[in-house]
Design an enzyme around this catalytic site. Structure first.
Site, mmCIF file in Angstrom:
data_model
loop_
_atom_site.group_PDB
_atom_site.id
_atom_site.type_symbol
_atom_site.label_atom_id
_atom_site.label_comp_id
_atom_site.label_asym_id
_atom_site.label_seq_id
_atom_site.Cartn_x
_atom_site.Cartn_y
_atom_site.Cartn_z
ATOM 1 N N TYR A 1 0.830 -1.209 0.000
ATOM 2 C CA TYR A 1 0.000 0.000 0.000
ATOM 3 C C TYR A 1 0.859 1.251 0.000
ATOM 4 C CZ TYR A 1 1.011 0.925 4.942
ATOM 5 O OH TYR A 1 1.644 1.223 6.117
ATOM 6 N N LYS B 1 6.580 -2.054 1.731
ATOM 7 C CA LYS B 1 5.421 -1.466 2.420
ATOM 8 C C LYS B 1 4.214 -2.400 2.298
ATOM 9 C CE LYS B 1 3.349 3.094 3.007
ATOM 10 N NZ LYS B 1 3.395 3.045 4.469
ATOM 11 N N GLU C 1 12.285 2.472 13.901
ATOM 12 C CA GLU C 1 11.345 3.503 13.418
ATOM 13 C C GLU C 1 10.066 3.400 14.225
ATOM 14 O OE1 GLU C 1 9.893 2.765 9.401
ATOM 15 O OE2 GLU C 1 9.930 0.604 9.743
ATOM 16 N N LEU D 1 11.318 1.363 6.863
ATOM 17 C CA LEU D 1 10.741 1.769 5.587
ATOM 18 C C LEU D 1 11.426 3.066 5.160
ATOM 19 C CD1 LEU D 1 8.341 1.261 3.537
ATOM 20 C CD2 LEU D 1 7.205 3.116 4.761
HETATM 21 N N1 PMP Z 1 7.600 3.807 8.652
HETATM 22 C C1 PMP Z 1 6.444 3.112 8.670
HETATM 23 C C2 PMP Z 1 6.414 1.778 9.334
HETATM 24 C C3 PMP Z 1 5.292 3.649 8.068
HETATM 25 O O1 PMP Z 1 4.139 2.955 8.073
HETATM 26 C C4 PMP Z 1 5.349 4.935 7.477
HETATM 27 C C5 PMP Z 1 4.130 5.574 6.894
HETATM 28 N N2 PMP Z 1 3.741 4.997 5.705
HETATM 29 C C6 PMP Z 1 6.570 5.619 7.490
HETATM 30 C C7 PMP Z 1 7.682 5.016 8.087
HETATM 31 C C8 PMP Z 1 6.700 6.972 6.863
HETATM 32 O O2 PMP Z 1 6.694 6.873 5.465
HETATM 33 P P1 PMP Z 1 6.198 8.062 4.540
HETATM 34 O O3 PMP Z 1 7.000 9.246 4.907
HETATM 35 O O4 PMP Z 1 6.469 7.601 3.162
HETATM 36 O O5 PMP Z 1 4.742 8.242 4.838
#
Ligand code: PMP
Length: 290
Positions: free
Chosen positions: A33, A149, A182, A207
């Protein structure tokens, strides 16, 4: 105004939007996603989100469901049909619907694609950022490919629920050596006493957040140096500032980690400045017809 969702080629009322019980996303979390921010009628960092979606699909050998042009057309249509000016766009692609069997189905099974959009109040975000948020720490218990993701978010769900029950907004996962990986749905950052930013390298342990990448560019523009290295919970607790990044929270100051107040307990100037100027460094794609 009633909401509309896109489900496998059709725009349907949100309340009736459904996929089959044997969708592999539903049974195996066999899907990926993306979440994109919508700001003033523009899609933020659309290219980067679609690049990451392509990568997630490739890593899992899920067929790309449609061309990029078609994807962008549907994305814009979903945002427009929901009259979202500021909010979030959700995209999910799964390996499709097939008789339940762990192994991949044959090539005749098409991936499933759904999209939805919702409005989010800018005011609320601003208010939250003025206050800052608390995070808790929790042992890392996810698989080692969180760089993909996927919709397999159970550890993230449990971690964020644990945070909520502790009166916090986010949980930071901590690896077995005591380093923060994270957040449950955000990337984690600290600001050192010399003003340097520190965030964990985007290897397989986190991620590679799109917001994270833009903040790195933005920091460079501001002349702030960024150290991509792991940091411990201890280090984060004695940092000058801490914050998280994600498409939905943009840059959100962290004012407490577990029981430790960060700085003076109010959002730090670096996080505030990065939040204020974030969209100067982001890609903004207007929603006018594709
Ligand atoms: N880490 C995780 C586990 C996430 O779910 C997200 C949000 N999608 C992020 C980091 C931040 O990613 P982004 O800046 O692309 O939203």
């Amino acid at each position: 105004m009633s909401r509309v969702a896109y489900v496998n080629g059709r725009y349907v009322p949100h309340s009736q939007a459904a996929v089959h019980i044997e969708d592999r996303g539903y049974q195996f979390a066999d899907g990926v996603y993306e979440v994109c921010e919508i700001l003033k009628g523009q899609i933020v960092d659309l290219t980067a989100h679609l690049d990451r979606l392509d990568r997630s699909l490739d890593e899992l050998s899920i067929r790309h469901p449609m061309t990029r042009v078609a994807f962008v057309t549907v994305m814009k249509e979903v945002v427009a049909r929901n009259r979202v000016r500021d909010g979030l766009l959700y995209i999910q692609v799964t390996r499709g619907v097939a008789r339940r069997d762990h192994v991949f189905p044959g090539p005749e099974v098409a991936p499933s694609v759904i999209m939805s959009a919702k409005s989010v109040s800018i005011e609320k975000g601003l208010k939250a950022a003025e206050k800052g948020m608390s995070v808790i720490t929790t042992p890392e218990n996810r698989w080692d490919r969180v760089d993909i993701k996927t919709v397999g978010l159970l550890p993230n769900v449990l971690a964020k629920q644990k945070a909520k029950e502790a009166g916090a907004k986010e949980a930071w996962f901590v690896d077995k050596d005591g380093y923060v990986t994270e957040g449950g749905s955000t990337n984690a950052w600290i600001v050192l006493n010399d003003g340097k930013l520190v965030t964990r390298p985007a290897d397989h342990g986190i991620l590679r957040g799109i917001t994270r990448s833009v903040v790195m560019k933005l920091a460079e523009k501001h002349g702030i140096s960024v150290e991509e290295r792991a940091f411990t919970v201890e280090e984060s607790k004695s940092a000058r500032e801490a914050f998280v990044t994600s498409a939905s929270l943009v840059v959100m100051p962290v004012v407490k980690i577990d029981d430790q107040v960060i700085g003076d307990g109010t959002p730090g100037p670096v996080a505030i400045e990065l939040r204020k100027t974030f969209h100067e460094a982001a890609e903004l794609i207007k929603l006018t017809a594709a």
